[in-house]
Motif scaffolding. Sequence first.
Motif, short mmCIF file in Angstrom:
data_model
loop_
_atom_site.label_atom_id
_atom_site.label_comp_id
_atom_site.label_asym_id
_atom_site.label_seq_id
_atom_site.Cartn_x
_atom_site.Cartn_y
_atom_site.Cartn_z
N LYS A 99 33.88 -35.07 -94.02
CA LYS A 99 32.76 -35.59 -94.72
C LYS A 99 31.93 -34.73 -95.62
O LYS A 99 32.12 -33.50 -95.23
N GLU A 100 31.29 -35.04 -96.62
CA GLU A 100 30.56 -34.27 -97.59
C GLU A 100 29.72 -33.25 -96.80
O GLU A 100 28.98 -33.61 -96.29
N GLY A 101 29.94 -32.06 -97.17
CA GLY A 101 29.10 -31.01 -96.56
C GLY A 101 29.32 -30.53 -95.08
O GLY A 101 28.78 -29.78 -94.82
N SER A 102 30.48 -31.02 -94.60
CA SER A 102 30.94 -30.57 -93.27
C SER A 102 31.54 -29.31 -93.13
O SER A 102 31.74 -28.88 -92.13
N LEU A 103 32.26 -29.02 -94.42
CA LEU A 103 32.76 -27.73 -94.11
C LEU A 103 31.87 -26.60 -95.01
O LEU A 103 31.56 -26.98 -95.99
N ALA A 104 31.51 -25.52 -94.39
CA ALA A 104 30.98 -24.60 -95.21
C ALA A 104 31.36 -24.06 -96.52
O ALA A 104 32.87 -23.81 -96.46
N GLY A 105 30.75 -24.16 -97.57
CA GLY A 105 31.14 -23.72 -98.79
C GLY A 105 31.72 -24.95 -99.64
O GLY A 105 32.07 -24.63 -100.82
N PHE A 106 32.19 -25.94 -99.30
CA PHE A 106 32.94 -27.09 -99.82
C PHE A 106 32.26 -28.25 -99.68
O PHE A 106 31.42 -28.91 -98.85
N LYS A 107 32.06 -29.04 -101.04
CA LYS A 107 31.16 -29.97 -101.21
C LYS A 107 32.01 -31.33 -100.66
O LYS A 107 31.65 -32.14 -100.05
N THR A 108 33.45 -31.33 -101.23
CA THR A 108 34.31 -32.31 -100.62
C THR A 108 35.62 -31.59 -100.25
O THR A 108 36.01 -30.60 -100.94
N TYR A 109 36.59 -32.14 -99.45
CA TYR A 109 37.92 -31.72 -99.18
C TYR A 109 38.67 -32.84 -98.65
O TYR A 109 38.42 -33.58 -97.77
N LYS A 110 39.80 -32.84 -99.44
CA LYS A 110 40.66 -33.94 -99.09
C LYS A 110 42.05 -33.54 -98.93
O LYS A 110 42.48 -32.56 -99.57
N GLU A 111 42.74 -33.95 -97.78
CA GLU A 111 44.16 -33.58 -97.54
C GLU A 111 45.14 -34.71 -98.00
O GLU A 111 44.79 -35.90 -97.21
N THR A 112 46.22 -34.70 -98.86
CA THR A 112 47.03 -35.88 -99.20
C THR A 112 48.52 -35.40 -98.91
O THR A 112 48.73 -34.36 -99.39
#
Length: 226
Positions: A99-112
């Motif tokens: 979810k957006e903002g759930s990881l510190a320092g990351f706006k978005t993060y996707k694993e594919t």
Amino acid sequence: MKSYFFLLSTFLFLPITNAQVNPTSKKDTSLSIGIVQAVNVCYRFSTSTPNLMWMKESLDSIETSLLSNSTSVIVNIGLNKRLQLNTGFTHSKIGFQYKEGSLAGFKTYKETNNLIEIPLQLVYKMGTKKSYPFISLGAATGYIYSREAKYLLTDKVEASSMKLSSDISKFQVSASMSFGASIKLTNSWNFKSELFYNQYLLSPSSGLVKKYLFSTGISVGLFKSF
């Protein structure tokens, strides 16, 4: 004598006459090949040992579904008027995102995960007309040839990506089910669309929290009969 001749003639020609008035008794060994494009929503089920339930619940609260796609070359083999066997090759992208903002320092993060799969499906036609609805059940074996993370840092305007290679199980097995319809366009071409669900049975990661991926969506395909 004439009566015996009449009975013998009736006995010999009855199967031929019955085949002519009941064409659905014949086997349909038709063959068709097509291109299928799918849009799907991907996510995962997670499991963990009781002492790590806190970690599972934490990940469940920050991870969410991912919109993805797949492309297939499918061969349809007619077994009879009602049953069809499908196989071919599929290129799939499955995964999840945070979810957006759930990881510190990351706006978005996707694993594919990028897979090559070989599906095998048994299709039941709910009708014998040229256009018909159908349901299918099947399975597929796959190979994850690459796994990557795409992310956007909070202080950046362009996304970046990196390869994920550690702690990964590359082979996959999945079960699938679908419901759709085939529409006859011409004597040689069919249009097919279906709603599907694919459940992957192996976790691509051997980490402390197991994640079993799945995808559901809609596909459309164009098939040529031979």
